[in-house]
Design a protein around this motif. Structure first.
Motif, PDB file in Angstrom:
ATOM      1  N   VAL A   1       0.836  -1.207   0.000  1.00  0.00           N
ATOM      2  CA  VAL A   1       0.000   0.000   0.000  1.00  0.00           C
ATOM      3  C   VAL A   1       0.870   1.256   0.000  1.00  0.00           C
ATOM      4  CG1 VAL A   1      -1.658   1.342   1.358  1.00  0.00           C
ATOM      5  CG2 VAL A   1      -2.021  -1.108   1.000  1.00  0.00           C
ATOM      6  N   ALA A   2       1.916   1.266   0.810  1.00  0.00           N
ATOM      7  CA  ALA A   2       2.789   2.440   0.865  1.00  0.00           C
ATOM      8  C   ALA A   2       3.432   2.728  -0.489  1.00  0.00           C
ATOM      9  CB  ALA A   2       3.871   2.245   1.928  1.00  0.00           C
ATOM     10  N   SER A   3       3.757   1.685  -1.239  1.00  0.00           N
ATOM     11  CA  SER A   3       4.439   1.899  -2.521  1.00  0.00           C
ATOM     12  C   SER A   3       3.489   2.367  -3.628  1.00  0.00           C
ATOM     13  CB  SER A   3       5.188   0.643  -2.951  1.00  0.00           C
ATOM     14  OG  SER A   3       4.308  -0.347  -3.427  1.00  0.00           O
ATOM     15  N   TRP A   4       2.201   2.059  -3.516  1.00  0.00           N
ATOM     16  CA  TRP A   4       1.242   2.379  -4.584  1.00  0.00           C
ATOM     17  C   TRP A   4       0.235   3.466  -4.225  1.00  0.00           C
ATOM     18  CZ3 TRP A   4       1.580   0.970  -9.510  1.00  0.00           C
ATOM     19  CH2 TRP A   4       2.362  -0.143  -9.845  1.00  0.00           C
ATOM     20  N   GLN A   5       0.029   3.734  -2.967  1.00  0.00           N
ATOM     21  CA  GLN A   5      -1.079   4.568  -2.516  1.00  0.00           C
ATOM     22  C   GLN A   5      -1.195   5.910  -3.232  1.00  0.00           C
ATOM     23  OE1 GLN A   5      -1.047   5.350   1.717  1.00  0.00           O
ATOM     24  NE2 GLN A   5      -3.268   5.460   1.721  1.00  0.00           N
ATOM     25  N   GLU A   6      -0.138   6.670  -3.294  1.00  0.00           N
ATOM     26  CA  GLU A   6      -0.200   7.983  -3.944  1.00  0.00           C
ATOM     27  C   GLU A   6      -0.456   7.859  -5.445  1.00  0.00           C
ATOM     28  OE1 GLU A   6      -0.402  10.896  -2.383  1.00  0.00           O
ATOM     29  OE2 GLU A   6      -0.405   9.673  -0.573  1.00  0.00           O
ATOM     30  N   ARG A   7       0.088   6.841  -6.072  1.00  0.00           N
ATOM     31  CA  ARG A   7      -0.072   6.657  -7.506  1.00  0.00           C
ATOM     32  C   ARG A   7      -1.513   6.299  -7.865  1.00  0.00           C
ATOM     33  NH1 ARG A   7       4.501   7.525  -8.139  1.00  0.00           N
ATOM     34  NH2 ARG A   7       6.334   6.741  -9.043  1.00  0.00           N
ATOM     35  N   VAL A   8      -2.105   5.409  -7.081  1.00  0.00           N
ATOM     36  CA  VAL A   8      -3.464   4.941  -7.366  1.00  0.00           C
ATOM     37  C   VAL A   8      -4.455   6.101  -7.374  1.00  0.00           C
ATOM     38  CG1 VAL A   8      -5.352   3.543  -6.417  1.00  0.00           C
ATOM     39  CG2 VAL A   8      -3.051   2.594  -6.570  1.00  0.00           C
ATOM     40  N   ARG A   9      -4.209   7.089  -6.578  1.00  0.00           N
ATOM     41  CA  ARG A   9      -5.111   8.253  -6.521  1.00  0.00           C
ATOM     42  C   ARG A   9      -5.183   9.003  -7.848  1.00  0.00           C
ATOM     43  NH1 ARG A   9      -3.075  10.045  -0.592  1.00  0.00           N
ATOM     44  NH2 ARG A   9      -4.266   8.477   0.517  1.00  0.00           N
ATOM     45  N   THR A  10      -4.204   8.815  -8.719  1.00  0.00           N
ATOM     46  CA  THR A  10      -4.187   9.517 -10.003  1.00  0.00           C
ATOM     47  C   THR A  10      -4.826   8.707 -11.131  1.00  0.00           C
ATOM     48  OG1 THR A  10      -2.025   8.671 -10.707  1.00  0.00           O
ATOM     49  CG2 THR A  10      -2.032  10.665  -9.330  1.00  0.00           C
ATOM     50  N   TYR A  11      -5.220   7.475 -10.880  1.00  0.00           N
ATOM     51  CA  TYR A  11      -5.751   6.603 -11.926  1.00  0.00           C
ATOM     52  C   TYR A  11      -7.218   6.921 -12.206  1.00  0.00           C
ATOM     53  CZ  TYR A  11      -1.636   3.728 -10.808  1.00  0.00           C
ATOM     54  OH  TYR A  11      -0.365   3.286 -10.572  1.00  0.00           O
ATOM     55  N   PRO A  12      -7.622   6.868 -13.467  1.00  0.00           N
ATOM     56  CA  PRO A  12      -9.019   7.131 -13.799  1.00  0.00           C
ATOM     57  C   PRO A  12      -9.969   5.996 -13.399  1.00  0.00           C
ATOM     58  CG  PRO A  12      -7.777   6.602 -15.783  1.00  0.00           C
ATOM     59  CD  PRO A  12      -6.792   6.680 -14.652  1.00  0.00           C
ATOM     60  N   SER A  13      -9.441   4.855 -13.055  1.00  0.00           N
ATOM     61  CA  SER A  13     -10.266   3.731 -12.630  1.00  0.00           C
ATOM     62  C   SER A  13      -9.733   3.199 -11.297  1.00  0.00           C
ATOM     63  CB  SER A  13     -10.275   2.632 -13.699  1.00  0.00           C
ATOM     64  OG  SER A  13     -11.300   1.705 -13.433  1.00  0.00           O
ATOM     65  N   SER A  14     -10.242   2.092 -10.856  1.00  0.00           N
ATOM     66  CA  SER A  14      -9.912   1.576  -9.532  1.00  0.00           C
ATOM     67  C   SER A  14      -8.870   0.457  -9.586  1.00  0.00           C
ATOM     68  CB  SER A  14     -11.179   1.046  -8.865  1.00  0.00           C
ATOM     69  OG  SER A  14     -11.778   0.067  -9.689  1.00  0.00           O
ATOM     70  N   VAL A  15      -8.248   0.241  -8.444  1.00  0.00           N
ATOM     71  CA  VAL A  15      -7.354  -0.895  -8.245  1.00  0.00           C
ATOM     72  C   VAL A  15      -7.863  -1.638  -7.018  1.00  0.00           C
ATOM     73  CG1 VAL A  15      -5.015  -1.666  -7.725  1.00  0.00           C
ATOM     74  CG2 VAL A  15      -5.371   0.301  -9.229  1.00  0.00           C
ATOM     75  N   HIS A  16      -8.119  -2.914  -7.186  1.00  0.00           N
ATOM     76  CA  HIS A  16      -8.599  -3.743  -6.099  1.00  0.00           C
ATOM     77  C   HIS A  16      -7.445  -4.614  -5.615  1.00  0.00           C
ATOM     78  CE1 HIS A  16     -12.695  -2.597  -7.105  1.00  0.00           C
ATOM     79  NE2 HIS A  16     -12.300  -2.694  -8.355  1.00  0.00           N
ATOM     80  N   LEU A  17      -7.229  -4.634  -4.324  1.00  0.00           N
ATOM     81  CA  LEU A  17      -6.141  -5.413  -3.740  1.00  0.00           C
ATOM     82  C   LEU A  17      -6.722  -6.637  -3.042  1.00  0.00           C
ATOM     83  CD1 LEU A  17      -3.203  -5.867  -2.920  1.00  0.00           C
ATOM     84  CD2 LEU A  17      -3.591  -4.288  -0.992  1.00  0.00           C
ATOM     85  N   VAL A  18      -6.278  -7.809  -3.466  1.00  0.00           N
ATOM     86  CA  VAL A  18      -6.680  -9.070  -2.852  1.00  0.00           C
ATOM     87  C   VAL A  18      -5.498  -9.567  -2.030  1.00  0.00           C
ATOM     88  CG1 VAL A  18      -7.413 -11.444  -3.267  1.00  0.00           C
ATOM     89  CG2 VAL A  18      -8.201  -9.605  -4.790  1.00  0.00           C
ATOM     90  N   LEU A  19      -5.691  -9.671  -0.732  1.00  0.00           N
ATOM     91  CA  LEU A  19      -4.631 -10.129   0.157  1.00  0.00           C
ATOM     92  C   LEU A  19      -4.814 -11.608   0.446  1.00  0.00           C
ATOM     93  CD1 LEU A  19      -4.634  -7.126   2.616  1.00  0.00           C
ATOM     94  CD2 LEU A  19      -2.941  -7.625   0.837  1.00  0.00           C
ATOM     95  N   LEU A  20      -3.757 -12.363   0.219  1.00  0.00           N
ATOM     96  CA  LEU A  20      -3.784 -13.802   0.465  1.00  0.00           C
ATOM     97  C   LEU A  20      -2.934 -14.121   1.684  1.00  0.00           C
ATOM     98  CD1 LEU A  20      -3.340 -15.114  -3.187  1.00  0.00           C
ATOM     99  CD2 LEU A  20      -5.454 -14.675  -1.933  1.00  0.00           C
TER     100      LEU A  20
END
Length: 139
Positions: free
Chosen positions: A36-55
């Motif tokens: 999450v720390a590595s992607w969090q700021e980047r994901v906010r700029t995406y026009p669509s969503s990113v879903h994270l599945v934790l295993l």
């Protein structure tokens, strides 16, 4: 994978900024905070969503080197395919692990069609190359 400006993840970042396609990421529960720390700021700029599945980490993960070991990445990729039922797989980067995943799928008799693009780790975070341009044109 966690985002890094000199790895293939920079290409995923650029694509997800440029096209409106929802994405799904599978990752180890034990490494949730790092992901999450590595992607969090980047994901906010995406026009669509990113879903994270934790295993849940497989019980053998720590004895084989922990998160980031080749066996762990192979397991994670196989689990992602099993859980999604994907029939078409496009791999950007991943090198030998991606090839092992494809090989395991063939051995298991799975019918997914694989396309693997081997991407080098670049020396410049601005070098997205011909593959990026091609994907943008097709997207």
């Amino acid at each position: 994978d966690e985002f890094h400006p000199l790895s293939f993840t920079r290409l995923l970042d650029r694509l997800l900024q440029s096209i409106c396609v929802p994405a799904i990421a599978f990752y180890f529960r034990s490494a949730h905070d790092d992901f999450v720390a590595s992607w969090q700021e980047r994901v906010r700029t995406y026009p669509s969503s990113v879903h994270l599945v934790l295993l849940e980490d497989p019980p053998w993960l720590q004895s084989r080197g922990g998160v980031g070991c080749d066996d762990g990445w192979l397991w994670l990729g196989r689990e992602a395919l099993r859980r999604t039922g994907a029939r078409r797989v496009v791999v950007l980067g991943g090198g030998g692990i991606a090839a092992e995943e494809a090989k395991a799928a063939v051995i298991a008799g799975e019918e997914a069609k694989w396309t693997i693009y081997k991407l080098p780790r670049m020396t410049s975070s601005d070098d997205f190359g011909a593959l990026y341009r091609k994907a943008r044109e097709a997207g």
